[in-house]
Design a protein around this motif. Structure first.
Motif, PDB file in Angstrom:
ATOM      1  N   GLN A  95       0.833  -1.307  -0.052  1.00  0.00           N
ATOM      2  CA  GLN A  95       0.029   0.062  -0.066  1.00  0.00           C
ATOM      3  C   GLN A  95       0.892   1.390  -0.026  1.00  0.00           C
ATOM      4  OE1 GLN A  95      -3.616   0.457  -0.030  1.00  0.00           O
ATOM      5  NE2 GLN A  95      -2.787  -1.671  -1.000  1.00  0.00           N
ATOM      6  N   ASP A  96       0.313   2.403  -0.433  1.00  0.00           N
ATOM      7  CA  ASP A  96       0.961   3.576  -0.359  1.00  0.00           C
ATOM      8  C   ASP A  96       1.075   4.184   0.834  1.00  0.00           C
ATOM      9  OD1 ASP A  96       0.586   3.666  -3.250  1.00  0.00           O
ATOM     10  OD2 ASP A  96      -0.927   5.195  -3.153  1.00  0.00           O
ATOM     11  N   LYS A  97       2.283   4.851   1.044  1.00  0.00           N
ATOM     12  CA  LYS A  97       2.969   5.183   2.220  1.00  0.00           C
ATOM     13  C   LYS A  97       3.148   6.731   2.335  1.00  0.00           C
ATOM     14  CE  LYS A  97       4.347   1.094   3.454  1.00  0.00           C
ATOM     15  NZ  LYS A  97       3.861   0.372   2.083  1.00  0.00           N
ATOM     16  N   ALA A  98       2.956   7.592   3.698  1.00  0.00           N
ATOM     17  CA  ALA A  98       3.212   8.711   3.788  1.00  0.00           C
ATOM     18  C   ALA A  98       4.084   8.895   5.030  1.00  0.00           C
ATOM     19  CB  ALA A  98       1.754   9.543   4.184  1.00  0.00           C
ATOM     20  N   TYR A  99       5.257   9.991   4.737  1.00  0.00           N
ATOM     21  CA  TYR A  99       6.122  10.498   5.668  1.00  0.00           C
ATOM     22  C   TYR A  99       6.186  11.778   5.807  1.00  0.00           C
ATOM     23  CZ  TYR A  99       7.798   5.734   4.142  1.00  0.00           C
ATOM     24  OH  TYR A  99       7.965   4.370   3.714  1.00  0.00           O
ATOM     25  N   VAL A 100       6.691  12.297   6.957  1.00  0.00           N
ATOM     26  CA  VAL A 100       7.191  13.468   7.236  1.00  0.00           C
ATOM     27  C   VAL A 100       8.640  13.356   7.535  1.00  0.00           C
ATOM     28  CG1 VAL A 100       7.120  15.330   8.704  1.00  0.00           C
ATOM     29  CG2 VAL A 100       5.125  14.419   7.999  1.00  0.00           C
ATOM     30  N   GLY A 101       9.475  14.379   7.049  1.00  0.00           N
ATOM     31  CA  GLY A 101      11.018  14.249   7.417  1.00  0.00           C
ATOM     32  C   GLY A 101      11.747  15.519   7.164  1.00  0.00           C
ATOM     33  N   VAL A 102      13.210  15.273   7.552  1.00  0.00           N
ATOM     34  CA  VAL A 102      13.796  16.805   7.483  1.00  0.00           C
ATOM     35  C   VAL A 102      14.954  16.390   6.490  1.00  0.00           C
ATOM     36  CG1 VAL A 102      15.315  18.238   8.792  1.00  0.00           C
ATOM     37  CG2 VAL A 102      13.123  17.590   9.799  1.00  0.00           C
ATOM     38  N   ILE A 103      15.221  17.192   5.418  1.00  0.00           N
ATOM     39  CA  ILE A 103      16.176  17.027   4.463  1.00  0.00           C
ATOM     40  C   ILE A 103      17.005  18.188   4.743  1.00  0.00           C
ATOM     41  CG2 ILE A 103      16.945  17.234   1.996  1.00  0.00           C
ATOM     42  CD1 ILE A 103      13.938  15.996   1.403  1.00  0.00           C
ATOM     43  N   GLU A 104      18.262  17.868   5.086  1.00  0.00           N
ATOM     44  CA  GLU A 104      19.361  19.043   5.202  1.00  0.00           C
ATOM     45  C   GLU A 104      20.138  19.168   3.838  1.00  0.00           C
ATOM     46  OE1 GLU A 104      21.793  21.350   7.782  1.00  0.00           O
ATOM     47  OE2 GLU A 104      20.369  20.012   8.575  1.00  0.00           O
ATOM     48  N   LEU A 105      20.073  20.114   3.638  1.00  0.00           N
ATOM     49  CA  LEU A 105      20.821  20.655   2.046  1.00  0.00           C
ATOM     50  C   LEU A 105      22.279  21.091   2.567  1.00  0.00           C
ATOM     51  CD1 LEU A 105      18.377  23.327   0.321  1.00  0.00           C
ATOM     52  CD2 LEU A 105      18.790  20.692  -0.039  1.00  0.00           C
ATOM     53  N   HIS A 106      23.218  20.803   1.590  1.00  0.00           N
ATOM     54  CA  HIS A 106      24.565  21.024   1.807  1.00  0.00           C
ATOM     55  C   HIS A 106      25.068  22.502   1.556  1.00  0.00           C
ATOM     56  CE1 HIS A 106      25.139  16.390   1.744  1.00  0.00           C
ATOM     57  NE2 HIS A 106      24.471  16.683   2.735  1.00  0.00           N
ATOM     58  N   ASP A 107      23.999  23.188   1.166  1.00  0.00           N
ATOM     59  CA  ASP A 107      24.603  24.774   0.775  1.00  0.00           C
ATOM     60  C   ASP A 107      23.339  25.454   0.548  1.00  0.00           C
ATOM     61  OD1 ASP A 107      25.980  26.803   0.358  1.00  0.00           O
ATOM     62  OD2 ASP A 107      27.229  25.999  -1.362  1.00  0.00           O
ATOM     63  N   ASP A 108      23.344  26.675   0.721  1.00  0.00           N
ATOM     64  CA  ASP A 108      22.413  27.540   0.537  1.00  0.00           C
ATOM     65  C   ASP A 108      21.650  27.628  -0.864  1.00  0.00           C
ATOM     66  OD1 ASP A 108      22.853  28.545   3.180  1.00  0.00           O
ATOM     67  OD2 ASP A 108      23.809  30.175   2.435  1.00  0.00           O
ATOM     68  N   VAL A 109      20.276  27.356  -0.787  1.00  0.00           N
ATOM     69  CA  VAL A 109      19.357  27.490  -2.118  1.00  0.00           C
ATOM     70  C   VAL A 109      18.285  28.392  -1.879  1.00  0.00           C
ATOM     71  CG1 VAL A 109      18.064  25.989  -3.505  1.00  0.00           C
ATOM     72  CG2 VAL A 109      20.225  25.045  -2.561  1.00  0.00           C
ATOM     73  N   PRO A 110      18.039  29.110  -2.662  1.00  0.00           N
ATOM     74  CA  PRO A 110      16.583  30.090  -2.836  1.00  0.00           C
ATOM     75  C   PRO A 110      15.492  29.031  -2.519  1.00  0.00           C
ATOM     76  CG  PRO A 110      18.228  30.727  -4.472  1.00  0.00           C
ATOM     77  CD  PRO A 110      18.454  29.402  -3.994  1.00  0.00           C
ATOM     78  N   ARG A 111      14.541  29.715  -1.801  1.00  0.00           N
ATOM     79  CA  ARG A 111      13.387  29.026  -1.465  1.00  0.00           C
ATOM     80  C   ARG A 111      12.465  28.594  -2.659  1.00  0.00           C
ATOM     81  NH1 ARG A 111       9.822  28.696   3.114  1.00  0.00           N
ATOM     82  NH2 ARG A 111       7.786  27.885   2.463  1.00  0.00           N
ATOM     83  N   ASN A 112      12.518  29.388  -3.626  1.00  0.00           N
ATOM     84  CA  ASN A 112      11.700  29.067  -4.884  1.00  0.00           C
ATOM     85  C   ASN A 112      12.423  27.888  -5.778  1.00  0.00           C
ATOM     86  OD1 ASN A 112      13.925  30.648  -5.712  1.00  0.00           O
ATOM     87  ND2 ASN A 112      13.066  31.284  -7.630  1.00  0.00           N
ATOM     88  N   ARG A 113      13.596  27.967  -5.500  1.00  0.00           N
ATOM     89  CA  ARG A 113      14.236  26.605  -6.156  1.00  0.00           C
ATOM     90  C   ARG A 113      14.215  25.505  -5.576  1.00  0.00           C
ATOM     91  NH1 ARG A 113      19.864  25.831  -7.561  1.00  0.00           N
ATOM     92  NH2 ARG A 113      18.852  24.328  -8.994  1.00  0.00           N
ATOM     93  N   ILE A 114      14.025  25.327  -4.234  1.00  0.00           N
ATOM     94  CA  ILE A 114      13.628  24.166  -3.270  1.00  0.00           C
ATOM     95  C   ILE A 114      12.293  23.956  -3.672  1.00  0.00           C
ATOM     96  CG2 ILE A 114      13.259  23.366  -0.948  1.00  0.00           C
ATOM     97  CD1 ILE A 114      15.414  25.327  -0.058  1.00  0.00           C
ATOM     98  N   GLU A 115      11.266  24.675  -3.753  1.00  0.00           N
ATOM     99  CA  GLU A 115      10.028  24.193  -4.051  1.00  0.00           C
ATOM    100  C   GLU A 115       9.965  23.589  -5.482  1.00  0.00           C
ATOM    101  OE1 GLU A 115       7.924  27.785  -3.366  1.00  0.00           O
ATOM    102  OE2 GLU A 115       7.539  27.324  -1.064  1.00  0.00           O
ATOM    103  N   GLU A 116      10.444  24.325  -6.455  1.00  0.00           N
ATOM    104  CA  GLU A 116      10.536  23.613  -7.737  1.00  0.00           C
ATOM    105  C   GLU A 116      11.181  22.368  -7.629  1.00  0.00           C
ATOM    106  OE1 GLU A 116      12.603  22.907 -11.567  1.00  0.00           O
ATOM    107  OE2 GLU A 116      13.548  23.741  -9.877  1.00  0.00           O
ATOM    108  N   ALA A 117      12.177  22.106  -7.120  1.00  0.00           N
ATOM    109  CA  ALA A 117      12.777  20.786  -7.084  1.00  0.00           C
ATOM    110  C   ALA A 117      11.916  19.682  -6.709  1.00  0.00           C
ATOM    111  CB  ALA A 117      14.051  20.773  -6.387  1.00  0.00           C
ATOM    112  N   LEU A 118      11.484  19.945  -5.504  1.00  0.00           N
ATOM    113  CA  LEU A 118      10.252  19.113  -4.721  1.00  0.00           C
ATOM    114  C   LEU A 118       9.417  18.678  -6.037  1.00  0.00           C
ATOM    115  CD1 LEU A 118      10.021  20.296  -1.123  1.00  0.00           C
ATOM    116  CD2 LEU A 118      11.835  18.672  -2.013  1.00  0.00           C
TER     117      LEU A 118
END
Length: 330
Positions: A95-118
């Motif tokens: 069955q499908d699953k759902a998760y909540v997690g913390v992803i740690e980036l290794h350098d600074d990235v603008p918020r809009n780029r993060i949202e676009e990547a996800l």
């Protein structure tokens, strides 16, 4: 954890004898436990196998199994079947699953780029299981239904993922970092849903232990029946066919279910679907593959409706009715 009520087509009215079987919630405690499941909130640290073994030992049963491995450092939902209930775990694993997690980036990235990547990683994605995985390391496709940021704090992303079973969230986090060109790793992870089962129903190891000790010391079982649920609840996502009492034992012996043995059937069932065969009391008899649609089952007089491939009820729970045609080949 309640499932939506599906529309049912009634082929025939029937009755059930109180002398055989029992409503799952009303089983005697020993049977209730042996045919029970624990929706556990797994703690960080132990493996899924170790946690299942602890639950097994608490209830002093011969075996326990779980529906979907969580890494030792991952917390959250781990459905565990006790003793006879392990037979009913397999449909839940996919069955499908759902998760909540913390992803740690290794350098600074603008918020809009993060949202676009996800957003880019929703839909079908390619994954190869990690080297320490127990499965063969072949490239495979997994479906990501939802992947978004709940909160972004500098390089830390609190993300929510709804995905197909078998998705590696750690690999997903790594791939997001690669896509952004900065690298990333998964820092924390919690599973919040397995199919239709959500974390609001989860209990802790302490809850389980305390409920069992209270029953042993006082004989009161109300807390126990909260900590342990009938394993049938793990199968609520499957379409179901209700079987006559007189057909139950034949199905338990592996006989296919024929049309005269059917009382009602969910309208959505099609040939090839995996279904669960149930008694009028709500007991799971077997997992089966449907050979007819629901409408064909209602309109026709003969023929096989479903062929069991996994018996869930012990032979002899209901009396034999050999020679009758409710559960034999047409």
């Amino acid at each position: 954890m309640a499932a939506a009520v599906a529309e049912r087509l009634v082929r025939s009215r029937g009755s059930t004898s109180p002398d055989h079987g029992a409503k799952p919630a009303k089983r005697p405690v020993d049977e209730y436990v042996r045919r029970g499941a624990v929706v556990l909130d797994k703690p960080e640290g132990p493996s899924s196998h170790q946690v299942a073994a602890w639950v097994r030992d608490i209830f002093d049963v011969d075996k326990a199994g779980h529906a979907g491995t969580l890494d030792p450092n991952v917390t959250g939902l781990l459905p565990i079947g006790l003793a006879d209930a392990t037979k009913g775990l397999e449909p839940l694993k996919a069955q499908d699953k759902a998760y909540v997690g913390v992803i740690e980036l290794h350098d600074d990235v603008p918020r809009n780029r993060i949202e676009e990547a996800l957003s880019t990683f929703t839909g079908d994605v390619y994954q190869r299981p990690p080297k320490r995985s127990a499965v063969k390391r072949q490239l495979r496709v997994r479906r990501i239904d939802d992947f978004d940021a709940i909160e972004i704090d500098d390089r830390r992303i609190l993300a929510r993922v709804d995905c197909e079973g078998g998705t590696y969230i750690r690999k997903l986090a790594h791939d997001v970092g690669t896509y952004l060109g900065v690298g990333a790793h998964l820092d924390e992870l919690r599973r919040t849903r397995v199919g239709h089962i959500t974390e609001d129903r989860a209990v802790t190891l302490h809850d389980v232990k305390d409920a069992w000790e209270e029953f042993k010391q006082t004989g009161r079982d109300d807390w126990l029946r909260e900590a342990v649920i009938p394993f049938e609840r793990l199968l609520d996502h499957l379409p179901r066919i209700t079987v006559r009492d007189t057909a139950v034992d034949a199905v338990c012996h592996g006989a296919p279910l024929a049309i005269p043995g059917v009382l009602d059937i969910e309208r959505t069932i099609s040939a090839g679907d995996q279904v669960v065969l149930m008694t009028l009391k709500g007991e799971a008899v077997a997992l089966a593959e449907a050979e007819k649609t629901a409408v064909e089952t209602i309109m026709q007089e003969t023929g096989v409706v479903a062929r069991p491939h996994r018996q869930l009820m012990d032979e002899g729970t209901y009396p034999q009715h050999w020679g009758e045609d409710e559960a034999e080949d047409a």
